[in-house]
Scaffold this motif. Sequence first.
Motif, mmCIF file in Angstrom:
data_model
loop_
_atom_site.group_PDB
_atom_site.id
_atom_site.type_symbol
_atom_site.label_atom_id
_atom_site.label_comp_id
_atom_site.label_asym_id
_atom_site.label_seq_id
_atom_site.Cartn_x
_atom_site.Cartn_y
_atom_site.Cartn_z
ATOM 1 N N ARG A 16 0.869 -1.186 0.000
ATOM 2 C CA ARG A 16 0.000 0.000 0.000
ATOM 3 C C ARG A 16 0.897 1.225 0.000
ATOM 4 O O ARG A 16 1.802 1.338 0.829
ATOM 5 C CB ARG A 16 -0.899 0.005 1.226
ATOM 6 N N VAL A 17 0.657 2.135 -0.917
ATOM 7 C CA VAL A 17 1.462 3.348 -1.027
ATOM 8 C C VAL A 17 0.578 4.542 -0.731
ATOM 9 O O VAL A 17 -0.530 4.657 -1.267
ATOM 10 C CB VAL A 17 2.084 3.482 -2.436
ATOM 11 N N LYS A 18 1.075 5.419 0.136
ATOM 12 C CA LYS A 18 0.327 6.608 0.509
ATOM 13 C C LYS A 18 1.292 7.790 0.536
ATOM 14 O O LYS A 18 2.434 7.660 0.976
ATOM 15 C CB LYS A 18 -0.295 6.408 1.891
ATOM 16 N N GLU A 19 0.816 8.928 0.048
ATOM 17 C CA GLU A 19 1.594 10.153 0.138
ATOM 18 C C GLU A 19 1.136 10.913 1.369
ATOM 19 O O GLU A 19 -0.069 11.104 1.585
ATOM 20 C CB GLU A 19 1.425 10.988 -1.126
ATOM 21 N N LYS A 20 2.107 11.318 2.180
ATOM 22 C CA LYS A 20 1.807 11.963 3.459
ATOM 23 C C LYS A 20 2.990 12.853 3.822
ATOM 24 O O LYS A 20 4.133 12.549 3.461
ATOM 25 C CB LYS A 20 1.619 10.867 4.518
ATOM 26 N N LYS A 21 2.726 13.923 4.520
ATOM 27 C CA LYS A 21 3.813 14.779 4.992
ATOM 28 C C LYS A 21 4.633 13.992 6.012
ATOM 29 O O LYS A 21 4.096 13.497 6.999
ATOM 30 C CB LYS A 21 3.240 16.059 5.623
ATOM 31 N N LEU A 22 5.942 13.844 5.731
ATOM 32 C CA LEU A 22 6.826 13.089 6.623
ATOM 33 C C LEU A 22 7.700 14.041 7.421
ATOM 34 O O LEU A 22 8.043 15.129 6.959
ATOM 35 C CB LEU A 22 7.698 12.119 5.825
ATOM 36 N N LEU A 26 12.545 12.952 6.033
ATOM 37 C CA LEU A 26 12.414 11.673 5.347
ATOM 38 C C LEU A 26 11.660 11.888 4.049
ATOM 39 O O LEU A 26 10.704 12.665 3.985
ATOM 40 C CB LEU A 26 11.649 10.667 6.212
ATOM 41 N N LYS A 27 12.087 11.199 3.003
ATOM 42 C CA LYS A 27 11.391 11.287 1.719
ATOM 43 C C LYS A 27 10.516 10.067 1.480
ATOM 44 O O LYS A 27 9.564 10.112 0.725
ATOM 45 C CB LYS A 27 12.393 11.444 0.588
ATOM 46 N N GLY A 28 10.873 8.961 2.109
ATOM 47 C CA GLY A 28 10.098 7.741 1.973
ATOM 48 C C GLY A 28 10.325 6.840 3.163
ATOM 49 O O GLY A 28 11.325 6.958 3.868
ATOM 50 N N LEU A 29 9.375 5.953 3.378
ATOM 51 C CA LEU A 29 9.452 5.048 4.521
ATOM 52 C C LEU A 29 8.708 3.772 4.178
ATOM 53 O O LEU A 29 7.614 3.819 3.602
ATOM 54 C CB LEU A 29 8.809 5.732 5.732
ATOM 55 N N TYR A 30 9.307 2.635 4.532
ATOM 56 C CA TYR A 30 8.658 1.337 4.318
ATOM 57 C C TYR A 30 8.513 0.631 5.659
ATOM 58 O O TYR A 30 9.455 0.580 6.452
ATOM 59 C CB TYR A 30 9.488 0.459 3.383
ATOM 60 N N LYS A 39 4.731 13.880 0.904
ATOM 61 C CA LYS A 39 3.782 14.605 0.068
ATOM 62 C C LYS A 39 4.380 15.881 -0.538
ATOM 63 O O LYS A 39 3.898 16.370 -1.552
ATOM 64 C CB LYS A 39 2.552 14.949 0.907
ATOM 65 N N SER A 40 5.422 16.401 0.055
ATOM 66 C CA SER A 40 5.997 17.658 -0.426
ATOM 67 C C SER A 40 6.947 17.469 -1.614
ATOM 68 O O SER A 40 7.424 18.461 -2.169
ATOM 69 C CB SER A 40 6.719 18.388 0.713
ATOM 70 N N ILE A 41 7.222 16.236 -1.996
ATOM 71 C CA ILE A 41 8.055 16.004 -3.182
ATOM 72 C C ILE A 41 7.296 16.513 -4.393
ATOM 73 O O ILE A 41 6.129 16.172 -4.598
ATOM 74 C CB ILE A 41 8.415 14.511 -3.329
#
Length: 153
Positions: A16-22, A26-30, A39-41
């Motif tokens: 499941r992939v979700k865009e969210k302010k981190l 961090l740019k991504g997290l698994y 989300k700001s990318i």
Amino acid sequence: MTYESLLIDAENKGLRVKEKKLKYNLKGLYKNSKILIDKSIETNVERKCILVEEIGHHETSFGNIIDDNDINNRKQELRARRWGNERLVKLKDFINAYNNGVRNKYELAEYLEVTDEFLAETINHYKRKYGTYYELDNYLIYFEPNLGILKLI
């Protein structure tokens, strides 16, 4: 490969992939078959480069590897990044780009639809893996001192 096609690929893997302010830059997290993309990318090109690495964590990593002071965690991070490098940029892509008139790294990043940073990491990965050059389909792909392609006769 586009960001959208990579999203479909992730879904097919049960992710499941979700865009969210981190937080914490961090740019991504698994974690546990879930991927968060910051989300700001601003561009899908950068999102794609982040997403492929996070899919790489799903394919190659285990456990909590947040603590980058742990050598094993750094190794898993590197393994996921390398998986992503090879997933988005195949050696054949360098030859195809050359044959399509691409002559510098900026044009190459645009042609491959990856960030300049991702391309540099990918070239360094292949250099570590294969050395100064690699021969493929009557071409020499030079990784050092700069990326270059030489067609063999």
